[in-house]
Motif scaffolding. Structure first.
Motif, PDB file in Angstrom:
ATOM      1  N   ALA A 190      53.585  66.827  40.809  1.00 44.25           N
ATOM      2  CA  ALA A 190      52.194  66.849  40.833  1.00 44.25           C
ATOM      3  C   ALA A 190      51.530  67.238  42.032  1.00 44.25           C
ATOM      4  O   ALA A 190      52.099  67.700  42.941  1.00 44.25           O
ATOM      5  CB  ALA A 190      51.992  65.222  40.836  1.00 44.25           C
ATOM      6  N   LYS A 191      50.145  67.536  42.056  1.00 42.41           N
ATOM      7  CA  LYS A 191      49.319  67.992  42.852  1.00 42.41           C
ATOM      8  C   LYS A 191      48.406  66.886  43.331  1.00 42.41           C
ATOM      9  O   LYS A 191      47.809  66.101  42.584  1.00 42.41           O
ATOM     10  CB  LYS A 191      48.712  68.957  42.564  1.00 42.41           C
ATOM     11  CG  LYS A 191      49.602  70.356  42.352  1.00 42.41           C
ATOM     12  CD  LYS A 191      48.617  71.704  42.260  1.00 42.41           C
ATOM     13  CE  LYS A 191      49.678  72.838  42.270  1.00 42.41           C
ATOM     14  NZ  LYS A 191      50.220  73.010  40.839  1.00 42.41           N
ATOM     15  N   PRO A 192      47.991  66.883  44.650  1.00 41.75           N
ATOM     16  CA  PRO A 192      47.083  65.863  45.073  1.00 41.75           C
ATOM     17  C   PRO A 192      45.695  66.142  44.348  1.00 41.75           C
ATOM     18  O   PRO A 192      45.195  67.336  44.139  1.00 41.75           O
ATOM     19  CB  PRO A 192      46.589  66.028  46.525  1.00 41.75           C
ATOM     20  CG  PRO A 192      48.068  66.865  46.956  1.00 41.75           C
ATOM     21  CD  PRO A 192      48.740  67.570  45.719  1.00 41.75           C
ATOM     22  N   ASN A 193      44.747  65.265  44.079  1.00 45.20           N
ATOM     23  CA  ASN A 193      43.665  65.388  43.389  1.00 45.20           C
ATOM     24  C   ASN A 193      42.341  65.097  44.377  1.00 45.20           C
ATOM     25  O   ASN A 193      42.544  64.935  45.509  1.00 45.20           O
ATOM     26  CB  ASN A 193      43.702  64.559  42.155  1.00 45.20           C
ATOM     27  CG  ASN A 193      43.482  62.981  42.349  1.00 45.20           C
ATOM     28  OD1 ASN A 193      42.639  62.613  43.086  1.00 45.20           O
ATOM     29  ND2 ASN A 193      44.377  62.118  41.678  1.00 45.20           N
ATOM     30  N   ALA A 194      41.366  65.114  43.610  1.00 44.58           N
ATOM     31  CA  ALA A 194      39.883  65.433  44.552  1.00 44.58           C
ATOM     32  C   ALA A 194      39.991  63.858  45.418  1.00 44.58           C
ATOM     33  O   ALA A 194      39.271  63.929  46.332  1.00 44.58           O
ATOM     34  CB  ALA A 194      38.762  65.343  43.503  1.00 44.58           C
ATOM     35  N   GLY A 195      40.574  62.785  44.771  1.00 42.42           N
ATOM     36  CA  GLY A 195      40.522  61.589  45.352  1.00 42.42           C
ATOM     37  C   GLY A 195      41.303  61.640  46.999  1.00 42.42           C
ATOM     38  O   GLY A 195      40.940  61.285  47.868  1.00 42.42           O
ATOM     39  N   HIS A 196      42.598  62.007  46.634  1.00 46.13           N
ATOM     40  CA  HIS A 196      43.412  62.377  47.784  1.00 46.13           C
ATOM     41  C   HIS A 196      42.725  63.087  49.027  1.00 46.13           C
ATOM     42  O   HIS A 196      42.728  62.801  50.035  1.00 46.13           O
ATOM     43  CB  HIS A 196      44.669  62.917  47.585  1.00 46.13           C
ATOM     44  CG  HIS A 196      45.821  62.184  46.444  1.00 46.13           C
ATOM     45  ND1 HIS A 196      45.739  62.468  45.222  1.00 46.13           N
ATOM     46  CD2 HIS A 196      46.259  60.833  46.642  1.00 46.13           C
ATOM     47  CE1 HIS A 196      46.486  61.745  44.558  1.00 46.13           C
ATOM     48  NE2 HIS A 196      46.859  60.651  45.407  1.00 46.13           N
TER      49      HIS A 196
END
Ligand code: OAD
Length: 251
Positions: free
Chosen positions: A77-83
């Motif tokens: 998984a990759k970090p999203n805009a929230g992270h």
């Protein structure tokens, strides 16, 4: 349309301490399933069969198999805009604290250096005998199945706080302090079913912080929040950032 009224924006801009408290929902947009609700991990598995010390004593293979599978999902998984928004906020100001229930490691990968992982980290293992800790990938322990201590050869367990286990007291004390000192608490992507994190959010509000909840559903905490945003954190958090810091890009 603006999400936050002027008075709340002023409080956020002038705050000496802001706390972000996150749960599984923030990583949902990265493809990591939550625990409860539609498609949640606890819908298919019973917590007592997998996330307790007695489950591990009974069948360590099964427990490791479950964690190996979940770790694979987290690794891909990759970090999203929230992270990324929270990480930017922390880079901008030292007074922004992050307390997460998540064990997926996406906050540090987004660039959040100072964070409290209340429930541990799925990439770490701990010896059941000598308590030595290992990084599952860096220490070459990522072959699926049982793993053994490199010092005393005893069985390793996931370095996770399981149901019925004590929290790390140092991390907990720090978390209470941050929450008591905060003027703003963001409560993001948690069902607030686990009492310690829910109490942390309540403590912040009881001590005068404004609560801002981001969650597509209402929770036990919603009534005590000043604002509830019914939506995805990967969409709402960048919008809040743009209102608080107009014209400043998220880095
Ligand atoms: P839950 O699975 O209980 O709750 C996830 C919450 O995220 C729900 O309220 C969803 O509505 C919300 N949600 C889903 N998608 C979202 C999105 N895109 N943006 C914002 N919110 C969204 O997860 P937690 O509350 O984190 O413990 O669960 C707490 C603990 O219970 C976990 O840390 C885990 C579990 O047992 C351990 O593994 C030790």
């Amino acid at each position: 349309m603006d999400l936050l009224p002027k008075d709340s924006l002023e409080i956020i801009r002038n705050a000496d301490r802001i706390v972000f408290l996150t749960g599984a929902g923030i990583s949902n947009e990265s493809g990591i399933p939550t625990f409860r609700g539609e498609g949640g991990l606890w819908k298919n598995f019973r917590a007592e069969d997998l996330a307790t010390t007695s489950a591990f004593q009974k069948d360590p293979n099964l427990v490791w198999e479950w964690y190996d599978w979940r770790r694979g999902i987290c690794q891909n998984a990759k970090p999203n805009a929230g992270h990324l928004t929270i990480a930017s906020w922390q880079k901008k100001s030292k007074s922004v604290s992050l307390i997460t229930q998540n064990v997926d490691g996406l906050h540090p990968r987004a660039g959040s250096h100072s964070l409290i992982e209340l429930h541990g980290n799925i990439f770490k293992a701990r010896c059941t005998k000598c308590s030595e800790k290992f990084h599952i990938i860096d220490d070459g322990l990522d072959k699926p199945g049982l793993k053994y201590c490199k010092l005393c050869e005893s069985l390793l367990r996931p370095d996770i706080v399981w149901f019925g286990e004590e929290y790390n007291q140092t991390l907990l004390t720090k978390s209470w302090e941050y929450c008591k000192q905060s003027q703003v608490v963001f409560v993001i992507g948690t069902s607030a079913n686990v009492s310690v994190p829910a109490n942390l959010a309540q403590t912040a509000v009881r001590n005068g912080a404004i609560g801002i909840e981001i969650n597509p559903e209402e929770t036990n905490l919603t009534a005590s929040m000043k604002h509830h945003f019914d939506g995805k954190s990967g969409e709402i958090l960048p919008k809040i950032w743009n209102e608080v810091f107009p014209n400043e890009p998220i880095k």
